[in-house]
Structures are given as C-alpha cells and as structure tokens.
Design a protein around this motif. Structure first.
Motif, PDB file in Angstrom:
ATOM      1  N   PHE A  89       6.752  -0.359  -2.650  1.00 46.28           N
ATOM      2  CA  PHE A  89       5.325  -0.705  -2.602  1.00 46.28           C
ATOM      3  C   PHE A  89       4.535   0.604  -2.595  1.00 46.28           C
ATOM      4  CE2 PHE A  89       2.054  -3.492  -0.078  1.00 46.28           C
ATOM      5  CZ  PHE A  89       1.179  -3.443  -1.157  1.00 46.28           C
ATOM      6  N   PRO A  90       4.539   1.333  -3.720  1.00 46.72           N
ATOM      7  CA  PRO A  90       3.906   2.656  -3.752  1.00 46.72           C
ATOM      8  C   PRO A  90       2.400   2.628  -3.526  1.00 46.72           C
ATOM      9  CG  PRO A  90       4.558   1.977  -5.954  1.00 46.72           C
ATOM     10  CD  PRO A  90       5.123   0.961  -4.999  1.00 46.72           C
ATOM     11  N   GLU A  91       1.748   1.473  -3.756  1.00 48.07           N
ATOM     12  CA  GLU A  91       0.301   1.381  -3.569  1.00 48.07           C
ATOM     13  C   GLU A  91      -0.102   1.253  -2.099  1.00 48.07           C
ATOM     14  OE1 GLU A  91       1.889  -0.469  -7.200  1.00 48.07           O
ATOM     15  OE2 GLU A  91       2.010  -1.158  -5.140  1.00 48.07           O
ATOM     16  N   ALA A  92       0.837   0.972  -1.232  1.00 50.35           N
ATOM     17  CA  ALA A  92       0.530   0.786   0.193  1.00 50.35           C
ATOM     18  C   ALA A  92       0.032   2.098   0.805  1.00 50.35           C
ATOM     19  CB  ALA A  92       1.758   0.289   0.939  1.00 50.35           C
ATOM     20  N   ARG A  93      -0.903   1.971   1.751  1.00 51.67           N
ATOM     21  CA  ARG A  93      -1.436   3.172   2.420  1.00 51.67           C
ATOM     22  C   ARG A  93      -0.364   3.860   3.258  1.00 51.67           C
ATOM     23  NH1 ARG A  93      -6.516   0.876   5.248  1.00 51.67           N
ATOM     24  NH2 ARG A  93      -6.220  -0.980   4.019  1.00 51.67           N
ATOM     25  N   LYS A  94       0.438   3.052   3.974  1.00 49.94           N
ATOM     26  CA  LYS A  94       1.571   3.576   4.741  1.00 49.94           C
ATOM     27  C   LYS A  94       2.844   3.115   4.043  1.00 49.94           C
ATOM     28  CE  LYS A  94      -0.777   3.415   9.213  1.00 49.94           C
ATOM     29  NZ  LYS A  94      -0.735   2.877  10.580  1.00 49.94           N
ATOM     30  N   PRO A  95       3.918   3.916   4.099  1.00 52.75           N
ATOM     31  CA  PRO A  95       5.147   3.524   3.401  1.00 52.75           C
ATOM     32  C   PRO A  95       5.598   2.106   3.782  1.00 52.75           C
ATOM     33  CG  PRO A  95       5.327   5.763   4.232  1.00 52.75           C
ATOM     34  CD  PRO A  95       4.057   5.190   4.801  1.00 52.75           C
ATOM     35  N   ALA A  96       5.862   1.293   2.761  1.00 54.05           N
ATOM     36  CA  ALA A  96       6.229  -0.110   2.989  1.00 54.05           C
ATOM     37  C   ALA A  96       7.072  -0.621   1.832  1.00 54.05           C
ATOM     38  CB  ALA A  96       4.972  -0.965   3.132  1.00 54.05           C
ATOM     39  N   TYR A  97       7.730  -1.735   2.087  1.00 51.98           N
ATOM     40  CA  TYR A  97       8.428  -2.490   1.049  1.00 51.98           C
ATOM     41  C   TYR A  97       7.711  -3.813   0.837  1.00 51.98           C
ATOM     42  CZ  TYR A  97      12.606   0.419   2.012  1.00 51.98           C
ATOM     43  OH  TYR A  97      13.498   1.438   2.194  1.00 51.98           O
ATOM     44  N   LYS A  98       7.889  -4.388  -0.344  1.00 48.72           N
ATOM     45  CA  LYS A  98       7.521  -5.775  -0.610  1.00 48.72           C
ATOM     46  C   LYS A  98       8.809  -6.587  -0.438  1.00 48.72           C
ATOM     47  CE  LYS A  98       4.103  -4.682  -4.170  1.00 48.72           C
ATOM     48  NZ  LYS A  98       3.784  -4.830  -5.599  1.00 48.72           N
ATOM     49  N   LEU A  99       8.717  -7.693   0.295  1.00 47.11           N
ATOM     50  CA  LEU A  99       9.879  -8.536   0.543  1.00 47.11           C
ATOM     51  C   LEU A  99       9.671  -9.914  -0.077  1.00 47.11           C
ATOM     52  CD1 LEU A  99      10.405  -7.890   4.375  1.00 47.11           C
ATOM     53  CD2 LEU A  99      11.395  -6.629   2.459  1.00 47.11           C
TER      54      LEU A  99
END
Length: 111
Positions: free
Chosen positions: A25-35
């Motif tokens: 999820f590169p667009e996220a403000r903080k590092p995250a995954y899409k699940l």
C-alpha cells in the motif's frame, strides 16, 4: 475510560476471518498493507493495516484474524476499507494482530 453496557458490546461485530491476499500500500501515509480477508457468510472484505514492521506479506495469507465488520466503510486515499483490523500496540508502538488461538469457522463472532 467510559463504561459501556452489555447491549453496546453486543452491537460490535467482532468476527474471525482468514487472510487470503496481502498487497503493498505505497500510497498510505504510514507503512501499511492492503488485506483481503474471508469472513465466511459475511463475504470477502478488504482493509489496510499498519503491520509492516512485524509481519511480511508472505507470512500473512492463511492467518486467521479478528476484525470489526459493522463499521461504515472508510475511504483511505484511493482505497476503500470495509472492516477494522484489530490488534495491540507493543512497547515499540508496532501493531500485533488479534488472532484466534485455534482455527474457527470464518465469520465466527467473538463472544
């Protein structure tokens, strides 16, 4: 902390679901995954989770987690989150997923 009634708690749909797929999820403000998570009779739902510090994308598929599935959908950038992934912050503030200790049917309610 505010007290709630038993009736308030019963309204929260905390359900077990199995992670099917994990995406960056590169667009996220903080590092995250899409699940993408299978909640059995409640369908397959998507959400994001800031869990990149403790989990790799490769280890998450097949893991059964606990999510709140009756909050309204939430727009996160261009992504629509359909449920809330639950977890606890450890001492470093990194999120540890809420999981089931043993496998239960997808969609099972936390009681």
């Amino acid at each position: 902390m505010e007290d709630i009634s038993w009736n308030d708690f019963e309204k929260v749909e905390l359900r077990a679901g199995t992670i099917l797929e994990v995406f960056d999820f590169p667009e996220a403000r903080k590092p995250a995954y899409k699940l993408k998570v299978d909640f059995g009779p409640f369908g397959i739902k998507t959400s994001s989770a800031q869990i990149t510090k403790l989990y790799t994308k490769e280890e998450l598929p097949g893991k059964q987690i606990i999510g709140v599935i009756n909050f309204p959908k939430k727009q996160i950038g261009k992504f629509m989150s359909e449920f809330l992934v639950t977890g606890f912050a450890n001492e470093q503030g990194e999120i540890v997923l809420s999981t089931t200790q043993q496998t239960v049917p997808n969609g099972s309610k936390l009681i």
